[in-house]
Enzyme design. Structure first.
Site, PDB file in Angstrom:
ATOM      1  N   CYS A 279      -9.289 -10.320 -23.700  1.00 43.59           N
ATOM      2  CA  CYS A 279      -9.942 -11.371 -22.918  1.00 43.59           C
ATOM      3  C   CYS A 279      -9.216 -11.617 -21.597  1.00 43.59           C
ATOM      4  O   CYS A 279      -8.008 -11.863 -21.591  1.00 43.59           O
ATOM      5  CB  CYS A 279      -9.963 -12.653 -23.737  1.00 43.59           C
ATOM      6  SG  CYS A 279     -10.513 -14.106 -22.821  1.00 43.59           S
TER       7      CYS A 279
ATOM      8  N   TYR B   2     -19.441 -11.784 -14.834  1.00 39.10           N
ATOM      9  CA  TYR B   2     -20.275 -12.123 -15.980  1.00 39.10           C
ATOM     10  C   TYR B   2     -21.682 -12.517 -15.536  1.00 39.10           C
ATOM     11  O   TYR B   2     -22.670 -12.216 -16.216  1.00 39.10           O
ATOM     12  CB  TYR B   2     -19.639 -13.263 -16.778  1.00 39.10           C
ATOM     13  CG  TYR B   2     -18.410 -12.855 -17.541  1.00 39.10           C
ATOM     14  CD1 TYR B   2     -18.498 -12.440 -18.864  1.00 39.10           C
ATOM     15  CD2 TYR B   2     -17.148 -12.882 -16.945  1.00 39.10           C
ATOM     16  CE1 TYR B   2     -17.371 -12.055 -19.575  1.00 39.10           C
ATOM     17  CE2 TYR B   2     -16.016 -12.494 -17.637  1.00 39.10           C
ATOM     18  CZ  TYR B   2     -16.132 -12.082 -18.952  1.00 39.10           C
ATOM     19  OH  TYR B   2     -15.007 -11.699 -19.637  1.00 39.10           O
TER      20      TYR B   2
END
Length: 349
Positions: free
Chosen positions: A53, A184
């Site tokens: 992440c 994203y």
């Protein structure tokens, strides 16, 4: 990372809509004065930070640079998660050895039995109660710098200098929306028009950073700061993930001289590249995001060995660690990235 990303395994795109990251986090802070009920104490807390992440990656970098390893232990979930939670599948028996949990979800439920949002990393857990304290990724690293000073190593850099805080904060907000989360927004766009709009916005921001990094070695001058810690995890993931998987493919980062040499520079700087696990990164994105990669096939490329080649950033004035700082020591033996997951071994050569 967000509710949307964790609510349903493999479902991230809403047809016809833009990606909307839930920015509501547990905003308790661990401070010197303990004003939220969580005083800084060596050994009391455990940082849970998956290497896959990017938001968690920045906490691993900050912890390394500041030398907090002895004061703050770390637990690392594996690179994938299901609709319930990140899991400790890399640990013996699939259980975190300090918390005794199989899932990070258990630490959230220990404090909030009906916790309604995503089970996110990074998270800081109170070891005595085994309950989550905070998952506010924006604040965690700032507090590592400003509140955990008693436990910093000798020679730790000042990543958040008082005189530059307003500039760092403004740049960090801009990067969050335009770059860190911008990739994203491109990758999880729910329509062609949304995708094209977000694509152009992302690349306009990257062009601005390319120009900015033509003026100084680091984002705010000759020394690394919190801003560099926040940008690097996005850049290091760009060519192996965001360029293809998220369709952010105007050009590879390797074709942008300033951004690419800056990325190579930081990758070979102690505390940055030694936190990066490319195998886990690629497995996370290509396996978990089933709606944009339904086969879950993980690509062998790209060739990442050029990250180890020389860079040109020493042409700028340089004081990497600040006027009195020094480089961190090598990572703890238990925290060394598997050599098979580093640039010379993950590109299928």
């Amino acid at each position: 990372m967000t509710t949307q990303e964790n609510s349903t395994h493999g479902s991230y795109v809403t047809k016809g809509e833009s990606f909307d990251r839930d920015m509501s986090y547990i905003d308790d802070r661990i401070t010197r004065d303990g004003r939220d009920g969580w005083p800084v104490e060596a050994g009391r807390y455990r940082l849970i930070a998956a290497r896959a992440c990017p938001w968690a990656n920045r906490t691993l970098i900050s912890r390394r640079l500041l030398g907090l390893e002895d004061a703050l232990s770390v637990g690392m979930p594996g690179p994938t998660h299901d609709k319930r939670s990140w899991t400790f599948d890399l640990d013996e028996g699939g259980v975190d050895p300090v918390l005794g949990y199989e899932r990070l979800q258990q630490a959230y439920f220990a404090r909030f039995p009906d916790y309604p949002r995503g089970i996110t990393v990074p998270a800081v857990v109170d070891v005595p109660s085994r309950a989550v304290v905070t998952n506010d990724f924006q604040q965690i690293t700032l507090d590592f710098t400003a509140e955990w000073t008693e436990h910093h190593r000798d020679g730790a850099p000042d990543l958040y200098p008082v005189a530059q805080r307003a500039e760092i904060d403004a740049l960090s907000r801009w990067m969050l929306h335009r770059v860190n989360n911008g990739v994203y927004k491109v990758g999880f766009a729910g329509s062609q028009q949304v995708y094209e709009d977000e694509f152009r916005a992302l690349w306009a921001a990257l062009d601005e950073l390319e120009e900015r990094l033509g003026r100084s070695r680091y984002l705010l001058g000759p020394a690394i700061t919190e801003a560099d810690v926040r940008l690097f995890p996005t850049l290091i993931r760009f060519d192996p993930v965001y360029h293809g998987h998220f369709k952010a493919n105007r050009q590879p980062l390797a074709s942008m001289p300033n951004l690419w040499n800056y990325t190579k520079d930081l990758f070979t700087t102690p505390g940055f590249g030694d936190t990066v696990d490319f195998e886990q990164i690629k497995r996370h994105y290509y396996v978990v995001h089933e709606d944009i990669n339904p086969t879950q096939v993980v690509p062998l490329g790209p060739d990442l060995s050029p990250l180890l080649e020389g860079h040109d950033r020493d042409r700028f004035e340089t004081a990497t660690w600040g006027p009195e700082g020094t480089a961190p020591q090598p990572p703890l033996a238990a925290e060394v990235v598997d050599p098979a997951h580093t640039p010379l071994h993950v590109s299928g050569r």
